[in-house]
Design a protein around this motif. Structure first.
Motif, PDB file in Angstrom:
ATOM      1  N   PRO A 123       3.320   9.189  -0.123  1.00 39.59           N
ATOM      2  CA  PRO A 123       2.593   8.449  -1.166  1.00 39.59           C
ATOM      3  C   PRO A 123       3.495   8.118  -2.350  1.00 39.59           C
ATOM      4  N   PRO A 126      -1.217   2.708   2.814  1.00 41.39           N
ATOM      5  CA  PRO A 126      -0.944   4.149   2.837  1.00 41.39           C
ATOM      6  C   PRO A 126       0.024   4.633   1.758  1.00 41.39           C
ATOM      7  N   GLY A 127       0.939   3.778   1.346  1.00 40.05           N
ATOM      8  CA  GLY A 127       1.904   4.208   0.336  1.00 40.05           C
ATOM      9  C   GLY A 127       1.321   4.247  -1.076  1.00 40.05           C
ATOM     10  N   PHE A 128       0.263   3.452  -1.299  1.00 37.92           N
ATOM     11  CA  PHE A 128      -0.216   3.242  -2.664  1.00 37.92           C
ATOM     12  C   PHE A 128      -1.652   3.702  -2.924  1.00 37.92           C
ATOM     13  N   MET A 129      -2.384   3.912  -1.870  1.00 42.56           N
ATOM     14  CA  MET A 129      -3.813   4.186  -2.065  1.00 42.56           C
ATOM     15  C   MET A 129      -4.275   5.184  -1.014  1.00 42.56           C
ATOM     16  N   GLY A 130      -4.865   6.288  -1.472  1.00 42.54           N
ATOM     17  CA  GLY A 130      -5.344   7.307  -0.540  1.00 42.54           C
ATOM     18  C   GLY A 130      -4.221   8.206  -0.069  1.00 42.54           C
ATOM     19  N   PRO A 138      -9.033   8.006  -8.259  1.00 49.82           N
ATOM     20  CA  PRO A 138      -8.017   9.047  -8.521  1.00 49.82           C
ATOM     21  C   PRO A 138      -6.620   8.458  -8.695  1.00 49.82           C
ATOM     22  N   ARG A 176      -1.918  10.415  -9.966  1.00 49.54           N
ATOM     23  CA  ARG A 176      -0.993   9.880  -8.959  1.00 49.54           C
ATOM     24  C   ARG A 176       0.024   8.921  -9.581  1.00 49.54           C
ATOM     25  N   TYR A 177      -0.459   8.089 -10.487  1.00 50.66           N
ATOM     26  CA  TYR A 177       0.438   7.102 -11.089  1.00 50.66           C
ATOM     27  C   TYR A 177       0.991   7.558 -12.442  1.00 50.66           C
ATOM     28  N   GLY A 236      -8.443  10.906  -1.747  1.00 46.82           N
ATOM     29  CA  GLY A 236      -7.938  10.886  -3.131  1.00 46.82           C
ATOM     30  C   GLY A 236      -8.135  12.206  -3.846  1.00 46.82           C
TER      31      GLY A 236
END
Lengths: 333, 287
Positions: free
Chosen positions: A82, A190-194, B42, B46-47, A164
């Motif tokens: 991620p 997959p890399g940016f969300m979840g 969420p 993460r960011y 998340g």
């Protein structure tokens, strides 16, 4: 006293199991839908649980693991990293772990060594999702993958969950656990969300539909757990607590749950033995439902359309009247 | 009626104070809803948004929910007020009309120098289309948001089918609202629209601009304000078009001088051409 209690629990167990079968529709399938609406609750009697000390894995844990062993598909290899936070949670190589909650282990038994009234004693506490009455994990899931069923079970749909972990953040006990590399997020971004799928106890909803009891309850050799109509379970919990001069946990915590622990030892003492760690929740009493304070704001939102329309009606009527008066004045001139 | 030509000031009143309040209440609450809606996902941890000074709260979903509810209260109440209040007064100036789509294309073409803009009413045809689109998106968000709020407080075990519909309508509405907001902001970047920006802050726009670009609107206003006819001193003064405050508007001011469009000489046939629906007095107050 213990014997009496034990006999009582056996009777209750039989009664409640029969009730559950009827509730879930196996007894009278034609009325199944109506009965599904009935709320269920579970009782965990800590005076009866001995943690299956003679067994390598407690019976409830083993039964749960067995029932759910094929639940999680094989994660993709490699699991996508991620971005930008690179947290990957992969339990697929540690599926055997049974002393904490993991995506492959929905129940574990905490061994509490307490000193109660100057006497040392061991209390075994099975821990799993409490199936709260108003679970924030379900109500504010951004995709409604987590939902509360009319029978009280709080269930995560594997096909909709993006992993998340919001449900874990808002759960006072941080129950749901993530397995990365599985789930719908792999097909989106997959890399940016979840980041996988969240897993936890679902009260064996599929078994309940078949008229069976949840695996852990069925497997308990000491009938330390019960399931049945909520009012009945609550009544039994109160009776047992009174009889043992004990305590109840889960009735008020997080705004109320459908899991009632009954214990001869106070939960404050039990909580003192727990070092809160990932997958090992504490047992603080009177945990507030944090969302409760937002309810008043929510009520205001629900009232907003009526307020807006009423204000518009009043102002609109006034404006029209004023316009009409102006027109009449003009006509008279 | 709020709309009024203030020839001495070279201004025309485009929006009432109430309309400005409605617009800004929806705008501010809408932006808060967009942001707190994002923070209901969420993303803050993460960011690394939480690491930005002052944004530590963004990782707390309950804090975001407080703000989301507070903004939703304003947003919902004002949106309902807007619909009912202007409905009662029969104001339909922002409702799309027949021919708006082709007229919008003509206006967009004119931005890149292909052809001329058709004479316009108070609102541009694309504004009317955008209004209808935005209204639909806002309605989607409000209805689904109310279902979600009710579920949060009173019915956590509400039918999952209903909850899923509400959730996905809300999520899709969020994306559309975000895009619509972006398009609304992008419209401001277009030079021909610059003179309108003043209107949404002060309620007034330059009369010479309005004469040039919203000729049909001004024609209607002049019919309602007969003292401002072509022969009146004020009218003459307005037609002389004082120098624009913004040098960028010199061209439009020049064009305004060259094209004295007013109630008398505005080609009514063009009204039909543009809107396909010659204005009736009932339409006018809505603009």
């Amino acid at each position: 006293m213990r014997e009496h209690r034990s006999k009582m629990s056996r009777r209750s167990f039989l009664k409640i199991s029969a009730g559950t079968v009827a509730l879930t529709g196996v007894g009278l399938p034609k009325r199944a839908a109506a009965r599904e609406k009935g709320q269920l609750a579970t009782l965990i009697d800590l005076s009866l649980c001995d943690g299956c000390a003679a067994l390598e894995t407690p019976a409830c844990v083993f039964a749960c693991k067995t029932i759910n062993q094929d639940k999680i598909p094989e994660p993709v290899d490699p699991i996508p990293e991620p971005w930008p936070r690179k947290t990957i949670e992969d339990w697929s190589k540690k599926q055997h772990v049974s002393d904490r909650l993991t995506p492959y282990n929905f129940i574990y038994v905490h061994k509490a060594l307490v000193v109660d009234s100057g006497r040392e004693r061991i209390v075994y506490v099975p821990r799993r999702c409490m199936h709260c009455d108003n679970p924030a994990c379900a109500t504010i899931c951004p995709f409604s993958a987590n939902n509360k069923r009319p029978n009280g079970a709080v269930v995560i749909d594997q096909g909709l969950c993006f992993g998340g972990a919001k449900c874990k953040d808002v759960c006072p006990w941080e129950i749901p656990q993530r397995q990365s590399g599985v789930g719908i997020y792999l097909h989106v971004l997959p890399g940016f969300m979840g980041n996988g799928v969240m897993y936890k106890c679902d009260l064996c909803v599929d078994r309940l539909k078949e008229g069976k009891t949840p695996g852990c309850i069925e497997a308990c050799p000491r009938q330390a757990m019960l399931i049945g109509p909520r009012r009945e379970i609550e009544k039994i919990a109160e009776e047992r607590a009174r009889a043992m001069n004990g305590f109840i946990y889960g009735k008020n915590e997080n705004g109320g749950t459908s899991t009632f622990y009954v214990s001869p030892v106070s939960f404050e003492l039990i909580n003192e033995t727990i070092q809160k760690k990932p997958g090992q929740p504490d047992m603080k009493t009177d945990v507030p439902r944090r969302m409760a304070k937002t309810d008043k704001f929510g009520d205001a939102v629900l009232a907003a359309p009526v307020l807006g329309i009423a204000a518009a009606g009043a102002l609109g009527w006034y404006a029209r009247r004023k316009e009409q008066a102006k027109k009449e004045e003009k006509d008279n001139d | 009626m709020t709309e009024k030509i203030l020839a001495d000031e070279n201004r025309v009143v485009r929006h009432s104070g109430l309309e400005l309040a409605e617009h800004w209440a929806i705008a501010v609450s809408g932006i808060i809803l967009l942001l707190t809606g994002i923070f209901e996902l969420p993303v803050a941890k993460r960011y690394y948004i939480v690491t930005i000074p002052g944004l530590g709260w963004t990782a707390d979903f309950i804090t975001s929910l407080y703000l989301h509810y507070a903004a939703a209260f304003v947003f919902t109440a004002v949106a309902m007020f807007h619909l009912v209040y202007h409905g009662i007064l029969g104001e339909k100036g922002l409702m799309p009309r027949k021919g708006d789509f082709s007229a919008s294309i003509a206006v967009i073409k004119s931005f890149i120098g292909l052809g001329k803009e058709p004479p316009m009413h108070k609102y541009l045809p694309e504004q009317r289309l955008a209004y209808a689109g935005m209204a639909l998106i806002i309605l989607m968000l409000i209805v689904s948001g109310l279902v979600k709020t009710y579920k949060n407080i009173y019915a956590p075990d509400l039918s999952w089918t209903v909850v899923l519909w509400a959730t996905w309508i809300h999520n899709i509405g969020f994306i559309l609202f975000f895009l619509a907001f972006g398009a609304h902001m992008a419209a401001i970047l277009l030079k021909p629209n610059w003179p309108m920006v003043r209107g949404i802050f002060t309620g007034k726009v330059r009369l010479d601009y309005a004469r040039h670009r919203h000729a049909l609107w001004i024609a209607d206003l002049e019919q309602d304000q007969p003292t401002l006819g072509t022969d009146s001193p004020q009218q003459t003064k307005a037609n002389e078009a004082p120098p624009p405050e913004n040098p960028g508007d010199q061209a439009s001011a020049d064009r305004a001088k060259e094209t004295p469009v007013n109630g008398q000489n505005a080609p009514r046939s063009e009204v039909s051409d543009v809107s396909g629906d010659p204005e009736t007095p009932a339409d006018r107050p809505g603009e």
